[in-house]
Write an enzyme that holds these catalytic residues in place. Structure first.
Site, PDB file in Angstrom:
ATOM      1  CG  PHE A   1      -3.784   4.489  -2.055  1.00 54.47           C
ATOM      2  CD1 PHE A   1      -2.712   4.949  -1.313  1.00 54.47           C
ATOM      3  CD2 PHE A   1      -4.497   5.389  -2.823  1.00 54.47           C
ATOM      4  CE1 PHE A   1      -2.360   6.298  -1.329  1.00 54.47           C
ATOM      5  CE2 PHE A   1      -4.145   6.735  -2.861  1.00 54.47           C
ATOM      6  CZ  PHE A   1      -3.083   7.184  -2.113  1.00 54.47           C
TER       7      PHE A   1
ATOM      8  CD  GLU B   1      -1.328  -6.508  -5.147  1.00 49.97           C
ATOM      9  OE1 GLU B   1      -0.888  -7.668  -5.006  1.00 49.97           O
ATOM     10  OE2 GLU B   1      -1.618  -5.778  -4.193  1.00 49.97           O
TER      11      GLU B   1
ATOM     12  NE  ARG C   1      -0.075  -9.228   4.585  1.00 48.83           N
ATOM     13  CZ  ARG C   1       1.206  -8.836   4.615  1.00 48.83           C
ATOM     14  NH1 ARG C   1       1.758  -8.466   5.753  1.00 48.83           N
ATOM     15  NH2 ARG C   1       1.940  -8.854   3.531  1.00 48.83           N
TER      16      ARG C   1
ATOM     17  NE  ARG D   1      -0.350   3.470   3.030  1.00 50.89           N
ATOM     18  CZ  ARG D   1      -0.046   4.758   2.915  1.00 50.89           C
ATOM     19  NH1 ARG D   1      -0.977   5.630   2.547  1.00 50.89           N
ATOM     20  NH2 ARG D   1       1.175   5.183   3.175  1.00 50.89           N
TER      21      ARG D   1
ATOM     22  CG  PHE E   1      -3.039  -7.402   0.978  1.00 52.93           C
ATOM     23  CD1 PHE E   1      -3.318  -6.991  -0.303  1.00 52.93           C
ATOM     24  CD2 PHE E   1      -2.901  -8.761   1.204  1.00 52.93           C
ATOM     25  CE1 PHE E   1      -3.446  -7.902  -1.351  1.00 52.93           C
ATOM     26  CE2 PHE E   1      -3.038  -9.680   0.170  1.00 52.93           C
ATOM     27  CZ  PHE E   1      -3.303  -9.242  -1.107  1.00 52.93           C
TER      28      PHE E   1
ATOM     29  CB  ALA F   1       3.301  -6.995   0.118  1.00 54.87           C
TER      30      ALA F   1
ATOM     31  CD  GLU G   1       0.696  -3.192   2.699  1.00 56.21           C
ATOM     32  OE1 GLU G   1      -0.413  -3.552   2.281  1.00 56.21           O
ATOM     33  OE2 GLU G   1       1.657  -3.962   2.835  1.00 56.21           O
TER      34      GLU G   1
END
Length: 766
Positions: A222, A226, A304, A336, A338, A503, A707
């Site tokens: 999720f 990352e 974002r 999730r 972002f 992403a 996402e």
């Protein structure tokens, strides 16, 4: 096609990191973290711990052979603290022992003396004193001043959303061991194998080629793996590098929750202006992002947020500014969506606030301002293949919105202590990494002489069934039975320089690379067929269901025979392909460009029933019209919609992160942090697959679905808010998420309202 991992999952045979058989001589690591959120390190005494049974070695910053730095976007995060500590739980030392229990017990003997410094946990406070990760950024469209001057109505307010714990089933972990020539192999539970490789090499002071990172699968990510999987893998590698023994590091649940970052909390100010027809003419918003103690991915998450500040609406005059505020919490990270959900929550709050003041349903304003084909986003890109109105209208007609609304109104007229609320939630989400260079992927495909096929990509399987989609791509292009194909683990030696699986771009990027590699192999095989069968140049050659067809007729050259013949003709049966998303670009100096390959659209209709005596609630239904494009796997995509929806509902309603004023996490276990269970999910979830053409930049036209569905969950907040107002029309619940049952109850009764407002704002800041 079913998820290819399902069989092993339900039998308990799938191998995760902690299932890897331990190698002889393995040392177990336990990380000692600071118990102060901010301060100067005066002394670190490990002597008592070193003398504990089973302890092999204790590592500190002084033992790092390379550079003590793991910051990705900004180099501001040491692997192990030295000089100062900046958040509660910041790693200071690593205990290596023969067993995990011994390592844990020894860690309790370490003595860290710290001179305490002021602790900041509120992003607005951080911004006031200039504690920022980076300079603020602003997206701008049109002329907001002129736009507001022309407005009939102007409203201003505040919206706040809390963070969210990733709560992946598999906690953070890594298992590393030394190989020949000073190289290291590490199995890591990471979404970003190359990031682990890069930072490990940097900390050890060796080349990336000497670090092999391998990922079979993750038990959930999720976004939490990352960037934040990196330190634990680097620590395991550091231990293996220095001791020449295998080192295993797997966090316990409470340690994971305490020491890792979450979804970013935001505090935001909005100003919205409308004309007499409820068209939004101007919108101004300022976001205060709680980044935590180091940058991590906060700059990209903040960006974002700006990209999605206007959600699914066209607003001709926009000014959106964001501050990434440095506080003394664990560095917050990808989750999730972002940053997109945080931006969308504010514009939805602004619309709901305006609607209440104007005495109309929020859906009236939402519908009047939906994006149309060719509309410009604040970042300069224009809509192409816009499905915003199509999704709204489909949801409206397919689910008979007016009838649903009348049923809600009738129920509320007939009931006193039970009230229903309804809300609509449109979404528009851009697909691509907003850092253009990250939109690239590679695939390595081998056809073996028996006709079986091996596929390696940079995609990490973490429950989203990306392996299934990669297998589908290879099978469809080559025209063979999927049972012949094996998807290999994600490995930095086989496929180098990978972008993280994030992403919502993973299937597109890696799927396109697989498609290119298989198409190249197919063309090579077709050329071979033409030679073998002495065909004319205009002959139409195909491979379908493992049979060669020439001008539509089957010839005696089945797949296995074809492959073996190609090998004996010394043709290469291996192909390495590289894919980079075409056309996209973005200039951060101008804050304009074409950052997204395409957008995903949809509309959800929420209905909720609130028990106005207790403050508890049940979501009766969520009905969704979603733009999948040409879905290549409806079962997988439906699962993603349902999972993302429920995770979004959890963020908006139940999942409340609470830190005390000293920066210590109080909601640090499953007894104090609530996620949706089977009793709190909607009773009915209906998803309609829109008949939309997809995008040529999506693999086989199948739009990304990782996402976007999380943003539907935002509608839960506004449905609850409408139910509260159905019980007490004069109530003005703060736009502060999550809307927990406790907050619902406080908002239902006027004697509690002031307490509700204060508690909501205070808890969210914490």
């Amino acid at each position: 096609m079913r998820n290819i991992d399902a069989f092993n999952h339900v039998r308990g045979e799938s191998v995760y990191l902690d299932d890897i058989a331990e190698r002889q001589g393995t040392l177990h690591a336990w990380v000692f973290g600071s118990q102060v959120a901010h301060g100067k390190i005066l002394s670190l005494d490990t002597s008592a711990a070193e003398n504990m049974p089973g302890v092999y070695r204790i590592l500190t910053a002084a033992d790092i052979p390379g550079e003590n730095q793991i910051g990705g976007i900004i180099a501001d995060e040491p692997l192990l603290a030295e000089g100062e500590v900046h958040f509660w739980g910041q790693p200071v030392a690593i205990v290596l022992a023969e067993t995990e229990a011994q390592a844990q017990e020894a860690a309790h003997k370490i003595v860290l003396e710290v001179e305490k410094l002021p602790v900041i946990i509120d992003p607005r406070e951080a911004q006031k004193v200039g504690s920022l990760i980076m300079q603020p950024r602003t997206f701008h469209l049109g002329d907001p001043e002129t736009g507001f001057a022309e407005c009939e109505y102007i409203f201003e307010g505040v919206a706040e959303n809390g963070g969210q714990e990733h709560l992946y089933i598999e906690t953070q972990g890594a298992y590393a061991w030394p190989k020949e020539t000073g190289s290291i192999y590490v199995a890591s539970s990471t979404q970003g194998p190359t990031a682990v490789q890069r930072h490990t090499a940097h900390v050890l002071g060796i080349g990336m080629s000497r670090i092999e990172v391998d990922v079979t699968r993750l038990g959930g990510g999720f976004g939490g793996k990352e960037d934040q999987a990196t330190p634990w893998a680097v620590m395991a590698c550091l231990g293996a590098f220095l001791t020449k023994r295998p080192v295993k590091l797997v966090l316990h649940r409470m340690e994971d929750m305490r020491m890792t970052g979450k979804r970013h909390p935001y505090s935001s100010d909005f100003k919205i202006g409308l004309d007499k027809d409820f068209k939004i003419k101007a919108y101004e918003v300022t976001f205060y992002q709680n980044a935590g103690a180091a940058a991590d991915l906060s700059p990209a998450v903040m960006e974002r947020t700006l990209f999605h500040a206007t959600n699914s609406y066209f607003i001709p005059n926009v000014r959106a500014t964001a501050y990434s505020c440095k506080t003394n919490l664990p560095p917050n990270t990808a989750f999730r969506g972002f940053g997109g959900p945080q931006g969308m929550f504010v514009i939805e709050s602004a619309i709901a606030f305006a609607a209440e003041k104007l005495g109309v349903a929020a859906s009236v304003i939402q519908k009047a301002n939906l994006l149309k084909e060719g509309d410009e986003f604040p970042y300069g890109q224009h809509t192409e293949g816009c499905e915003a109105e199509n999704c709204w209208q489909t949801a409206e007609s397919r689910y008979n919105l007016e009838q649903l609304r009348e049923e809600v109104n009738a129920f509320n007229r007939e009931n006193t202590l039970l009230k229903k609320g309804m809300a609509l939630m449109p979404i528009c989400f851009g697909i691509s990494f907003t850092k253009t260079a990250m939109n690239q992927a590679r695939a390595l495909v081998h056809i073996y002489t028996d006709g079986s096929v091996g596929v390696s990509t940079g995609a990490v399987e973490m429950g989203q069934a990306v392996n299934t989609k990669m297998l589908q791509v290879a099978a469809q292009v080559l025209g063979i039975n999927p049972n012949r194909i094996r998807i290999e683990t994600t490995n930095t030696t086989r496929v180098a320089n990978t972008s993280p699986s994030a992403a919502s771009a993973t299937a597109d990027l890696n799927g396109k690379a697989v498609q290119m590699a298989c198409e190249n192999l197919l063309e090579r095989l077709k050329a071979h067929i033409a030679i073998q069968l002495n065909l004319e140049g205009n002959a139409a050659i195909e491979i379908q269901e493992e049979q060669v067809l020439v001008n539509g007729k089957t010839v005696d050259l089945p797949w296995e025979k074809l492959v073996f013949s190609a090998y004996w003709s010394r043709l290469s049966l291996s192909e390495n392909a590289h894919y980079a998303t075409p056309d996209i670009h973005f200039n951060p100096e101008k804050e304009k460009g074409y950052p997204f390959a395409y957008h995903v659209y949809g509309t959800a209709i929420f209905t909720v029933t609130v028990d106005c005596l207790r403050g508890t609630y049940d979501f009766d239904s969520v009905k969704i019209a979603h733009d999948f494009g040409s879905s290549m796997n409806t079962n997988v995509d439906l699962g993603q919609i349902e999972g993302g929806l429920v995770q979004g509902i959890g963020w908006m309603t139940l999942e409340e992160l609470i830190f005390n004023q000293e920066g210590r996490l109080l909601s640090n276990a499953l007894s104090t942090y609530k996620v949706p269970d089977i009793y709190s999910v909607p009773k009915e979830v209906e998803v309609h697959f829109m008949d939309t053409p997809g995008s040529p930049r999506a693999i086989f036209g199948s739009k990304a679905v990782g996402e976007p569905p999380l943003m539907y969950g935002i509608g839960a907040f506004f449905a609850l808010r409408n139910a509260i107002k159905a019980f007490r029309p004069e109530a003005e619940p703060a736009f502060v998420a999550p809307m927990t049952p406790e907050k619902v109850l406080l908002n239902l009764y006027p004697e509690f309202e002031a307490a509700a407002q204060t508690a909501s704002v205070k808890e969210n800041a914490l």
